[in-house]
Design an enzyme around this catalytic site. Structure first.
Site, PDB file in Angstrom:
ATOM      1  N   CYS A 253     -30.327  43.405 -44.959  1.00 21.17           N
ATOM      2  CA  CYS A 253     -29.175  43.050 -44.149  1.00 21.17           C
ATOM      3  C   CYS A 253     -27.931  43.525 -44.849  1.00 21.17           C
ATOM      4  CB  CYS A 253     -29.114  41.554 -43.942  1.00 21.17           C
ATOM      5  SG  CYS A 253     -27.774  41.115 -42.864  1.00 21.17           S
TER       6      CYS A 253
ATOM      7  N   ASN B 284     -39.546  36.086 -43.268  1.00 17.79           N
ATOM      8  CA  ASN B 284     -39.467  37.478 -43.714  1.00 17.79           C
ATOM      9  C   ASN B 284     -39.010  37.652 -45.152  1.00 17.79           C
ATOM     10  OD1 ASN B 284     -37.183  36.455 -42.050  1.00 17.79           O
ATOM     11  ND2 ASN B 284     -36.146  38.240 -42.871  1.00 17.79           N
TER      12      ASN B 284
ATOM     13  N   ALA C 222     -42.285  46.258 -32.701  1.00 18.60           N
ATOM     14  CA  ALA C 222     -43.337  47.225 -33.061  1.00 18.60           C
ATOM     15  C   ALA C 222     -43.178  47.830 -34.452  1.00 18.60           C
ATOM     16  CB  ALA C 222     -43.368  48.351 -32.030  1.00 18.60           C
TER      17      ALA C 222
END
Ligand SMILES: *Cc1c(COP(=O)(O)O)cnc(C)c1O
Length: 386
Positions: free
Chosen positions: A330, A156, A205
């Site tokens: 984060c 990511n 999702a």
């Protein structure tokens, strides 16, 4: 251009209009709102049917059987269920280990940290300087006590793609369960789990234009039985693996979103590949720029770059109406310096000069042109000022 430009699709995506429209049919008295476990009246039966149709749709898209799909609240939950669900079978055993990498999402790393405290060893495979897991290294680390291998598909932060086919092949050969965090690839990458040696796969999702708060854990159902212990006990929904009334609107939203994403997967990949190249070509000659990871073996949807001697937070503030991020979204202090970039061998200074840009469905060529212009301008400005 005053408008805000969103280039942070890897952290989350907006819900597709069509998805929202579909979801709205599953809330009120006029819609399908029943409890799918209420099997004695049409409200429940209709809800159950809608959910099972969504399950079939999702399984058709990823190439699984419908009974192999478990609905959870997020990729984080799916990952927890996969790893703890396996590990909890081995709490009273000696010399058991789980193999993972240093580049995994915190959901994997923190779950492994927790498991470690319960007496199961965690073996971290070091990645290469571009961020890829070496399959041979991984194979050599497998021991008699290995109970699970957990490796992400697409990272990511830097978009690097791991060879999950090859890793799956090794795990199958050695008879070890293989979990894949596919949160950055489902909806952007064509999957056929039938032909892959993956036992467990997690996704969410909201990374493909569905709502937040809904995810899937795929659990392979074949001769080699996977005995997962549930984390949440209660009414016994989802084969007893995940109790709690199913969130029908969320499940419909995810199913619709995946259908739409999958229907445009090829043209989107082509379009985004072009945009990523255009962005990189427009900025690669800025002095002091560097690319983290590697261009060729990475997802077109993510690019991670840095500008030497420019603090990333200052750059992001100066970019003003363009939303980019330092690395992953984060907020914990523990992860304020990207451990992913650290694992590539970058020093703290280079890590603090790195940013992630991620593209998506609503990214236009105009936006990229504007972003290129702005980068050139801002870097120049910052270098003059400081
Ligand atoms: C976003 C993300 C997750 C976590 O997803 P949630 O829906 O927030 O739980 C896990 N892994 C990867 C690779 C991600 O990009």
């Amino acid at each position: 251009m005053k408008k805000l430009i969103y280039l942070d699709y890897a952290s989350t995506t907006p819900v597709d209009q069509q998805v929202l429209k579909e979801m709205k049919n599953y809330f009120t008295i006029k819609g399908t709102f029943g409890n799918p476990s209420s099997s004695l009246h049409p409200f429940g039966i209709n809800a159950k049917n809608a959910i099972e149709n969504a399950r079939i749709n999702i399984s058709n898209i990823i190439g699984s059987k419908k009974e192999e799909i478990i609905f959870t609240s997020s990729a984080t939950e799916s990952i927890n269920l996969a790893i703890k669900g396996i590990a909890f079978n081995y709490l009273n055993f000696k010399n058991k280990n789980i193999i993972t990498s240093l580049m995994e999402h915190q959901a994997v790393l923190e779950t492994c940290n927790f498991i470690k405290r319960l007496g199961i060893k965690i073996i971290y495979i070091k990645n290469s300087h571009i961020g890829k897991i070496n399959v041979n290294t991984l194979e050599k680390k497998i021991t008699n006590g290995t109970i699970l291998v957990s490796i992400m598909h697409i990272n990511n932060e830097i978009g690097i793609i791991n060879d999950i086919n090859q890793i799956g092949y090794i795990c199958k050969k050695k008879n070890i369960f293989f979990h894949v965090d596919a949160t950055q690839s489902v909806g952007k990458y064509l999957f056929n789990l039938k032909n892959m040696n993956i036992d467990l796969l997690s996704f969410s999702a909201h990374k493909f234009y569905g709502p937040k708060g809904i995810g899937v854990l795929y659990i392979k159902n074949n001769k080699k039985k996977i005995n997962l212990l549930p984390l949440i006990h209660g009414g016994g929904q989802e084969n007893g693996l995940r109790s709690g009334t199913l969130a029908i609107h969320q499940i419909i939203g995810m199913s619709t979103a995946l259908k739409i994403s999958n229907s445009i997967i090829k043209q989107e990949k082509k379009r985004i590949t072009f945009l990523k190249k255009k962005l990189w070509n427009g900025i690669k000659n800025i002095p002091g720029i560097y690319l983290n990871g590697n261009f060729k073996n990475s997802s077109p949807y993510i690019i991670n770059i840095g500008f030497k001697n420019i603090f990333n937070k200052i750059l992001i503030l100066e970019m003003k109406n363009i939303a980019i991020s330092t690395s992953s979204a984060c907020n914990s202090n523990k992860y304020h310096l990207s451990y992913v970039l650290k694992s590539l061998g970058l020093n703290d200074k280079l890590i603090q000069s790195s940013i992630r840009i991620s593209f998506g469905k609503f990214t236009t060529e105009k936006e990229i042109d504007y972003t290129v212009e702005k980068f050139n301008l801002i870097i120049n400005k910052i270098r003059k000022k400081y």
